[in-house]
Design an enzyme around this catalytic site. Structure first.
Site, PDB file in Angstrom:
ATOM      1  N   GLU A  92      -4.085  -7.098   0.059  1.00 56.35           N
ATOM      2  CA  GLU A  92      -3.639  -6.031  -0.628  1.00 56.35           C
ATOM      3  C   GLU A  92      -2.947  -4.698   1.086  1.00 56.35           C
ATOM      4  O   GLU A  92      -2.754  -3.965   1.628  1.00 56.35           O
ATOM      5  CB  GLU A  92      -4.450  -4.886  -0.808  1.00 56.35           C
ATOM      6  CG  GLU A  92      -5.100  -5.199  -1.930  1.00 56.35           C
ATOM      7  CD  GLU A  92      -6.453  -4.212  -2.323  1.00 56.35           C
ATOM      8  OE1 GLU A  92      -6.243  -2.983  -1.621  1.00 56.35           O
ATOM      9  OE2 GLU A  92      -6.851  -4.271  -3.531  1.00 56.35           O
ATOM     10  N   GLU A 136      -9.331  -9.255  -7.852  1.00 59.72           N
ATOM     11  CA  GLU A 136     -10.565  -8.386  -7.450  1.00 59.72           C
ATOM     12  C   GLU A 136     -10.676  -7.454  -8.335  1.00 59.72           C
ATOM     13  O   GLU A 136      -9.420  -7.510  -9.363  1.00 59.72           O
ATOM     14  CB  GLU A 136     -10.272  -7.690  -6.572  1.00 59.72           C
ATOM     15  CG  GLU A 136     -10.681  -7.926  -5.024  1.00 59.72           C
ATOM     16  CD  GLU A 136     -10.698  -6.822  -4.126  1.00 59.72           C
ATOM     17  OE1 GLU A 136     -10.474  -5.882  -4.393  1.00 59.72           O
ATOM     18  OE2 GLU A 136     -10.356  -7.703  -2.844  1.00 59.72           O
TER      19      GLU A 136
HETATM   20  C1  FCB Z   1      -9.659  -3.160  -2.309  1.00 51.16           C
HETATM   21  C2  FCB Z   1     -10.173  -3.611  -2.009  1.00 51.16           C
HETATM   22  C3  FCB Z   1     -11.868  -4.140  -1.172  1.00 51.16           C
HETATM   23  C4  FCB Z   1     -12.568  -3.066  -1.743  1.00 51.16           C
HETATM   24  C5  FCB Z   1     -12.112  -2.856  -3.392  1.00 51.16           C
HETATM   25  C6  FCB Z   1     -12.920  -1.734  -4.502  1.00 51.16           C
HETATM   26  O1  FCB Z   1      -8.839  -2.180  -2.786  1.00 51.16           O
HETATM   27  O2  FCB Z   1      -9.375  -5.107  -1.321  1.00 51.16           O
HETATM   28  O3  FCB Z   1     -11.924  -4.428   0.253  1.00 51.16           O
HETATM   29  O4  FCB Z   1     -12.427  -1.673  -1.213  1.00 51.16           O
HETATM   30  O5  FCB Z   1     -11.014  -2.072  -3.341  1.00 51.16           O
END
Ligand code: FCB
Length: 454
Positions: A172, A355
């Site tokens: 990110e 994620e």
């Molecule tokens: C994302 C991040 C991760 C965590 C999630 C909830 O943006 O990559 O580290 O904080 O959100």
């Protein structure tokens, strides 16, 4: 797609099966799970010190003590059939005090972790940079950090490249640039547009240099990708200025990272602001066309124009009807929307959802389990959305739930619990949640199963 009958679909409904090579994983990061022991000072340590504590009064001194307790976590995950673990390497542990040779004890931590995963049949998916910068390395306003990050990537590739098949370079960069350099929420907590633009370009460039180093160092056949937090952007209403703000946020948040990766250069809306930073050859270095794209997805973004704010934009009103977790809106259709967009606009890349997850106000453990039916219901809806995108042709290759365990959620501290495994903050005891069982069932059937009735 085979229609099968199963106990999870007592009504005989068709199961939403994923392709046979679909990877089921969980994700975590070093800065959110490891303690400070044995590593160098980092940008997030500095933020804790500057603020005294995060919003819940916590700091990152211990987190979940993962570098000691990973065998317990891995055993629970292996029992559930989890196939892949996306974790991150802490740059401040590998190079604690300065450039040059690695700290052997620091690297050895990851050597052991990787072996422990492999011994349990879990494929390691390391991310090289998940936001923790050693303090000596500076920050992304400075172009010199790009080569520093690439040198560190090469060190890790030499150490783990014999066993690690899949690599993720950045996590990110859009969150880092905008939350860290424009919104003052994340390290290094700056709030000006120039810094944010520098952080955009210098992370892209660092990534390009790191890809080059990894491709030169790793044995052939290794697969290298990178992860962006991609969110469809909506204006809060139809006003022309808010629609323009939405287009700008889409350029800043999504396109400024994915477009140059695939050789499209910077989007017109931000190209002029980035131009002074871009030197000859940069865009070629950045256009690495990764072996796969990692997409983190939680929800959409709603925006409005805000002339007084850094970058002239602010968070807008989301539709009233949207359900929320303890942290984000619940928008499974946005997941399918973004996957289809990537498929159509970037030449049908292989994509992993690296994620997705849900922070919930979980009840405490009772009789060895945490009842988290709400999380299961949300997860089921997101898995179905992912499945629908795959059914429409998206080359979706896997999904990683965020997160394996509850952990330290950056500026929010421990207040946001995302885990499939509960962590007691005082004792560090681990307790599986009901959602881990649901995830295990999905893995076993390779399908987006219905959530069991409450
Ligand atoms: C994302 C991040 C991760 C965590 C999630 C909830 O943006 O990559 O580290 O904080 O959100």
């Amino acid at each position: 797609m085979t229609a099968i009958r199963d106990h999870a679909s007592p009504d005989g409904a068709t199961m939403a099966r994923f392709h046979p090579d679909f990877v089921w994983g969980v994700a975590a990061s070093a800065a959110q799970t490891e303690s400070r022991n044995g590593r160098g000072h980092s940008n997030w340590d500095a933020l804790c010190e500057a603020r005294g504590a995060m919003l819940d009064g916590s700091t990152n001194v211990l987190c979940t003590h993962f570098e000691e307790r990973y065998p317990t976590d891995l055993a629970l995950l292996a029992d559930a059939g989890v196939q892949a673990f996306r974790f991150s390497i802490a740059w401040p542990r590998v190079q604690p005090n300065g450039p040059g040779a690695a700290n052997a004890a620091g690297l050895a931590v990851y050597d052991r972790m990787v072996d422990a995963m492999l011994e349990r049949g879990i494929t390691p998916w390391p991310t090289l940079f998940h936001w923790d910068v050693p303090s000596w390395a500076g920050d992304f306003r400075d172009r010199d950090i790009c080569q520093r990050l690439a040198d560190y990537a090469e060190i890790v590739a030499r150490a783990l490249g014999d066993r690690v098949q899949q690599w993720i370079v950045l996590n990110e960069p859009n969150s880092v640039a905008l939350r860290g350099y424009a919104a003052q929420v994340h390290a290094p907590a700056l709030n000006n547009a120039e810094s944010a633009f520098a952080a955009i370009h210098h992370q892209n460039l660092a990534q390009g240099l790191a890809f080059r180093a990894l491709r030169a160092t790793l044995p052939s056949g290794r697969r290298i990708g990178t992860t962006v937090n991609l969110q469809p952007v909506r204006a809060e209403d139809d006003l022309a200025e808010n629609q323009a703000a939405a287009a700008m946020v889409d350029a800043l948040w999504n396109r400024a990272f994915v477009d140059p990766l695939y050789g499209k250069g910077y989007p017109a809306l931000v190209a002029e602001r980035l131009a002074p930073l871009v030197r000859d050859g940069d865009l070629e270095l950045i256009a690495v066309k990764p072996d796969f794209l990692g997409m983190n997805y939680y929800s959409r973004i709603y925006v409005r124009q805000a002339p007084g704010e850094v970058l002239g934009i602010a968070q807008g009103q989301a539709p009233q009807h949207l359900a929320s977790t303890a942290y984000f809106h619940v928008e499974p259709d946005g997941l399918a929307e973004m996957l289809l967009r990537l498929h159509e606009e970037y030449g049908a890349p292989e994509i992993y959802v690296t994620e997705t997850g849900f922070a919930m106000p979980d009840p405490p453990p009772h009789d060895g389990v945490v009842e988290d039916g709400g999380r299961i219901a949300h997860l089921a809806s997101y898995l179905k959305a992912a499945h629908s995108a795959q059914a429409q042709g998206v080359r979706l290759k896997g999904l990683f739930y965020w997160s394996a365990t509850d952990n330290w959620e950056w500026a929010q501290g421990f207040a946001k619990r995302f885990g499939l495994i509960h962590v007691d903050r005082d004792t560090q005891a681990r307790t599986p949640k009901r959602s881990l069982g649901y995830f295990a069932d999905c893995i076993r059937h390779n399908a987006a199963l219905d959530a069991p009735p409450p």
